[in-house]
Design a protein around this motif. Structure first.
Motif, short mmCIF file in Angstrom:
data_model
loop_
_atom_site.label_atom_id
_atom_site.label_comp_id
_atom_site.label_asym_id
_atom_site.label_seq_id
_atom_site.Cartn_x
_atom_site.Cartn_y
_atom_site.Cartn_z
N GLY A 1 0.79 -1.22 0.00
CA GLY A 1 0.00 0.00 0.00
C GLY A 1 0.83 1.28 0.00
O GLY A 1 0.33 2.35 -0.31
N LEU A 2 2.09 1.15 0.35
CA LEU A 2 3.01 2.30 0.37
C LEU A 2 4.19 1.99 -0.55
O LEU A 2 5.25 1.58 -0.08
CB LEU A 2 3.49 2.57 1.80
N PRO A 3 4.03 2.17 -1.85
CA PRO A 3 5.05 1.72 -2.80
C PRO A 3 6.43 2.32 -2.60
O PRO A 3 7.44 1.63 -2.77
CB PRO A 3 4.48 2.08 -4.17
N ASN A 4 6.54 3.59 -2.22
CA ASN A 4 7.87 4.19 -2.01
C ASN A 4 8.58 3.53 -0.83
O ASN A 4 9.77 3.22 -0.90
CB ASN A 4 7.76 5.70 -1.80
N TRP A 5 7.85 3.35 0.25
CA TRP A 5 8.42 2.70 1.42
C TRP A 5 8.78 1.25 1.09
O TRP A 5 9.86 0.77 1.44
CB TRP A 5 7.44 2.76 2.59
N GLY A 6 7.88 0.56 0.41
CA GLY A 6 8.13 -0.83 0.05
C GLY A 6 9.35 -0.98 -0.84
O GLY A 6 10.15 -1.91 -0.65
N ARG B 1 11.98 1.05 -1.01
CA ARG B 1 13.18 1.30 -0.19
C ARG B 1 13.50 0.08 0.67
O ARG B 1 14.64 -0.35 0.76
CB ARG B 1 12.96 2.52 0.70
N LEU B 2 12.48 -0.48 1.27
CA LEU B 2 12.66 -1.65 2.11
C LEU B 2 13.18 -2.84 1.30
O LEU B 2 14.08 -3.55 1.74
CB LEU B 2 11.33 -1.98 2.78
#
Length: 93
Positions: free
Chosen positions: A30-35, A37-38
């Motif tokens: 649901g949070l593509p930028n965070w995903g 980076r992770l």
């Protein structure tokens, strides 16, 4: 170990929260930028293998017998969160 990834382990893969990785997958997608980076941090750690089972335990209170077992678990977590694996990875008892 990257401090951002260490914080992620401490918050989301600790002994009390690791069994809820299915809920975490919803957040990651649901949070593509965070995903993204992770995922890059996971890929880097799994390629370079710079962490030890002792360090992982310091952040999560989950103990593995060997570094190889820890990395096998982290490979399963990465596959579940980012590569479409359907089996929820579980840490050792």
């Amino acid at each position: 170990m990257n401090s951002y990834l260490a914080g992620f382990f401490e918050s989301y893969l600790n002994i009390e929260t690791a069994q809820y990785v299915d809920r975490l997958k919803q957040t990651v997608t649901g949070l593509p930028n965070w995903g993204e980076r992770l995922r890059k941090l996971f890929d880097e750690l799994l390629t370079e293998r710079t962490a030890t089972r002792g360090e992982f335990c310091d952040y999560t209170f989950i103990e593995f017998e060997t570094d190889e077992e820890m990395y096998a678990y982290l490979e399963e977590v990465r596959a579940y969160l980012f590569l479409g694996a359907t089996e929820i990875p579980l840490p050792p008892d």
